[in-house]
Enzyme design. Structure first.
Site, mmCIF file in Angstrom:
data_model
loop_
_atom_site.group_PDB
_atom_site.id
_atom_site.type_symbol
_atom_site.label_atom_id
_atom_site.label_comp_id
_atom_site.label_asym_id
_atom_site.label_seq_id
_atom_site.Cartn_x
_atom_site.Cartn_y
_atom_site.Cartn_z
ATOM 1 N N GLU A 280 56.703 28.414 21.111
ATOM 2 C CA GLU A 280 55.323 28.483 21.600
ATOM 3 C C GLU A 280 54.961 29.915 21.995
ATOM 4 O O GLU A 280 53.834 30.372 21.744
ATOM 5 C CB GLU A 280 55.144 27.545 22.792
ATOM 6 C CG GLU A 280 55.289 26.067 22.454
ATOM 7 C CD GLU A 280 54.306 25.616 21.397
ATOM 8 O OE1 GLU A 280 53.108 25.949 21.510
ATOM 9 O OE2 GLU A 280 54.734 24.939 20.440
ATOM 10 N N TRP A 283 54.345 31.654 18.737
ATOM 11 C CA TRP A 283 53.017 31.302 18.219
ATOM 12 C C TRP A 283 51.942 32.160 18.878
ATOM 13 O O TRP A 283 51.010 32.640 18.208
ATOM 14 C CB TRP A 283 52.719 29.824 18.492
ATOM 15 C CG TRP A 283 53.117 28.871 17.407
ATOM 16 C CD1 TRP A 283 54.139 27.971 17.431
ATOM 17 C CD2 TRP A 283 52.478 28.711 16.124
ATOM 18 N NE1 TRP A 283 54.176 27.271 16.244
ATOM 19 C CE2 TRP A 283 53.168 27.690 15.429
ATOM 20 C CE3 TRP A 283 51.389 29.322 15.505
ATOM 21 C CZ2 TRP A 283 52.814 27.274 14.145
ATOM 22 C CZ3 TRP A 283 51.019 28.919 14.222
ATOM 23 C CH2 TRP A 283 51.728 27.913 13.563
ATOM 24 N N TRP A 312 29.044 21.565 7.223
ATOM 25 C CA TRP A 312 29.185 21.011 8.566
ATOM 26 C C TRP A 312 27.921 20.305 9.016
ATOM 27 O O TRP A 312 26.810 20.678 8.634
ATOM 28 C CB TRP A 312 29.510 22.122 9.567
ATOM 29 C CG TRP A 312 30.779 22.869 9.292
ATOM 30 C CD1 TRP A 312 30.888 24.183 8.910
ATOM 31 C CD2 TRP A 312 32.120 22.378 9.387
ATOM 32 N NE1 TRP A 312 32.203 24.532 8.763
ATOM 33 C CE2 TRP A 312 32.987 23.434 9.055
ATOM 34 C CE3 TRP A 312 32.673 21.138 9.722
ATOM 35 C CZ2 TRP A 312 34.365 23.304 9.040
ATOM 36 C CZ3 TRP A 312 34.054 20.996 9.713
ATOM 37 C CH2 TRP A 312 34.883 22.076 9.376
ATOM 38 N N ASN A 347 48.072 20.419 25.750
ATOM 39 C CA ASN A 347 48.007 20.924 24.382
ATOM 40 C C ASN A 347 47.918 19.823 23.333
ATOM 41 O O ASN A 347 47.189 19.955 22.341
ATOM 42 C CB ASN A 347 49.215 21.816 24.077
ATOM 43 C CG ASN A 347 49.049 22.562 22.769
ATOM 44 O OD1 ASN A 347 48.089 23.310 22.602
ATOM 45 N ND2 ASN A 347 49.948 22.341 21.829
ATOM 46 N N TRP A 365 33.951 23.797 13.578
ATOM 47 C CA TRP A 365 35.002 24.109 14.554
ATOM 48 C C TRP A 365 34.588 25.197 15.524
ATOM 49 O O TRP A 365 35.058 25.247 16.671
ATOM 50 C CB TRP A 365 36.288 24.512 13.837
ATOM 51 C CG TRP A 365 36.164 25.688 12.910
ATOM 52 C CD1 TRP A 365 35.825 25.665 11.589
ATOM 53 C CD2 TRP A 365 36.368 27.070 13.228
ATOM 54 N NE1 TRP A 365 35.807 26.935 11.066
ATOM 55 C CE2 TRP A 365 36.141 27.818 12.054
ATOM 56 C CE3 TRP A 365 36.735 27.733 14.403
ATOM 57 C CZ2 TRP A 365 36.250 29.203 12.006
ATOM 58 C CZ3 TRP A 365 36.849 29.126 14.362
ATOM 59 C CH2 TRP A 365 36.605 29.842 13.177
ATOM 60 N N TRP A 388 42.043 26.229 16.958
ATOM 61 C CA TRP A 388 40.896 25.541 16.355
ATOM 62 C C TRP A 388 40.933 25.620 14.834
ATOM 63 O O TRP A 388 40.627 24.647 14.140
ATOM 64 C CB TRP A 388 39.586 26.110 16.910
ATOM 65 C CG TRP A 388 39.182 25.370 18.141
ATOM 66 C CD1 TRP A 388 39.416 25.721 19.444
ATOM 67 C CD2 TRP A 388 38.524 24.100 18.185
ATOM 68 N NE1 TRP A 388 38.946 24.758 20.290
ATOM 69 C CE2 TRP A 388 38.390 23.753 19.555
ATOM 70 C CE3 TRP A 388 38.041 23.239 17.221
ATOM 71 C CZ2 TRP A 388 37.784 22.563 19.961
ATOM 72 C CZ3 TRP A 388 37.431 22.048 17.623
ATOM 73 C CH2 TRP A 388 37.312 21.717 18.974
#
Length: 478
Positions: A280, A283, A312, A347, A365, A388
């Site tokens: 993590e 990341w 969208w 999360n 998004w 996202w």
């Protein structure tokens, strides 16, 4: 001390700590008196959609930081400006009063780069230096490259190279600051003292030593179970340090050092809790790496260019229902209420609600990305954008567009007893654990909102929308 006597400055930004601070170390190595400076810029924060709870958290932390630096004889000048442009005026005044060098942590977003360029130019006119250092990451963005010198676009090979580099270079922690004994400096600055916060972030500690103890406790007592507990929002299975990392009360280097000390050899066991938590942290660095090498991400462009053509929906009513936690899907609504009430979200829930907005409601998004930033105490542009785009299947390492979260089965899997749901959906608290996840057939659900979409039909609409730009694929419902 006469303000005309040469001195150096540590410009605090998202590195609000005393310990393991590269800028403070470099400043003290000059042998000159050191002062700290912090500039509150609420107008720019607003442009960046910074959540009010995060703004309060920063103000509370800066107030505490001032007291902590005073223990080392380092005064902190915290001033209230408005925008990044005001920094030029401020540092011109500081240079005029004897600042020969300003040390600051490098930042990678576009407005921040512009601000730093302007300040560097202003300082240069007074013969003062502006020295940037990389300390946001263990491995500075842009430093992890493939064997051919290309930046990585995919996480797994990036992580492999990151870990290999760590074995060679190790992890660098700065020495404890020296106590400064010079008389206090009395600068005259063109801005008023920074305003105090309103206390809405009071649930979060701002004392640096307390936060370091929280890090120790997590790595010593709970990280071993991280891989089995991190996905369950009713369990206290995560570190809850993301907000402190976001503003730099602690550094990723400190996190890694403590993890190495407490986890030992288990850190290198691929599926251990320590290894998963380290992933993590990597990341987090990967997303900052992407900002540097693909600056269009900062302009909210999709990493996968073809997804810019997705059709969208602009259904404002659906978006409002999602924001307010009244979609009729309990796990989505409970998660959004957690966000709105606390400024934080687990999360696993971030992935579920993001998938719902994009894959069930077909809403851009970027709407969700912005709303998260407006609410999150741990809002971080790189991580938020990366998360996202992952959920929306527009980014690097993104979930394939045909993998669509089923919010009901996700709820059943990760909150099986409904403990989290009952906390944030009191109108459903008397239902059985089984009924909680989809209460609509029951008369007792009359107080709860009806589902705004049918998941099965919404999934088909999403698949058709993505196939229009990507072509066909097999359906997966997670």
């Amino acid at each position: 001390m006469n303000p005309q006597q040469p001195f150096v400055v540590v410009w605090y930004r998202n590195d609000l700590r005393v310990f393991d601070h590269v800028g403070l170390t470099l400043a003290q190595q000059t042998g000159l008196p050191v002062i700290g400076v912090f500039v509150a810029t609420p107008a720019t924060w607003s442009v960046h959609d910074m959540a009010p709870i995060k703004q309060d958290f920063i103000r509370r932390r800066v107030t505490q930081l001032s007291a902590e630096l005073a223990e080392y004889g380092v005064p902190l000048y915290a001033v209230e400006a408005a925008t990044y442009a005001d920094c030029q005026t401020l540092f011109a005044a500081i240079a005029q009063q004897g600042a020969v060098e300003v040390f600051a942590q490098r930042e990678y977003e576009l407005r921040e780069q512009w601000r730093d360029t302007q300040v560097a130019n202003v300082l240069a006119t007074f013969g003062s230096r502006f020295t940037l250092h990389d300390s946001q990451c263990v491995m500075p963005p842009g430093s992890i490259l493939s064997k051919t010198g290309e930046p990585y676009k995919v996480f797994t090979p990036y992580k492999k190279t990151w870990l290999a580099r760590l074995r060679v270079t190790g992890n660098q922690i700065q020495p404890k600051p020296q106590v400064q004994t010079q008389p206090a400096l009395a600068l005259q600055l063109p801005f008023e003292t920074m305003h105090a916060g309103d206390g809405r972030s009071a649930a979060y500690a701002v004392n640096e030593r307390i936060v370091l103890e929280q890090l120790r406790e997590f790595c010593r007592e709970r990280v071993a179970y991280y891989h089995t507990q991190r996905d369950f929002p009713a369990i206290d299975g995560t570190s809850r340090l993301s907000a402190h990392l976001a503003i730099g009360v602690i550094s990723p280097q400190q996190c890694l050092a403590r993890l190495q000390l407490e986890a030992g050899d288990s850190l290198w066991q691929e599926d251990s809790g320590a290894a998963i938590w380290l992933s993590e942290l990597i990341w987090r660095e990967f997303y900052k790496h992407l900002l540097l090498v693909y600056p269009n991400l900062i302009k909210h462009q999709p990493f996968q260019a073809d997804t810019a053509h997705l059709a969208w929906s602009d259904n404002q009513a659906w978006f409002a229902a999602w924001c307010e936690g009244r979609t009729g899907y309990p796990i989505v609504d409970a998660a959004m209420r957690q966000l709105n009430q606390t400024g934080w979200m687990h999360n696993r829930l971030r992935m579920i609600v993001a998938s719902f907005l994009v894959k069930d409601l077909q809403i851009d998004w970027r709407w969700g990305e912005r709303y998260f930033m407006q609410q999150l105490i741990d809002g971080d542009f790189a991580a938020n954008n990366g998360g996202w785009q992952w959920a929306a299947s527009t980014g690097t390492d993104a979930a394939p567009y045909f993998r669509i979260f089923n919010p009901v089965t996700q709820s059943e899997k990760f909150d099986p007893k409904g403990i989290f749901l009952r906390k944030y959906l009191p109108e459903l608290e008397k239902l059985t654990s089984k009924a909680l996840h989809w209460p609509h057939p029951l008369p007792m659900s009359v107080r709860y909102c009806k589902p705004i979409v049918d998941h099965a039909k919404a999934r088909e609409r999403t698949l058709a929308m993505f196939k229009a730009v990507k072509g066909g694929a097999d359906v997966q419902d997670a």
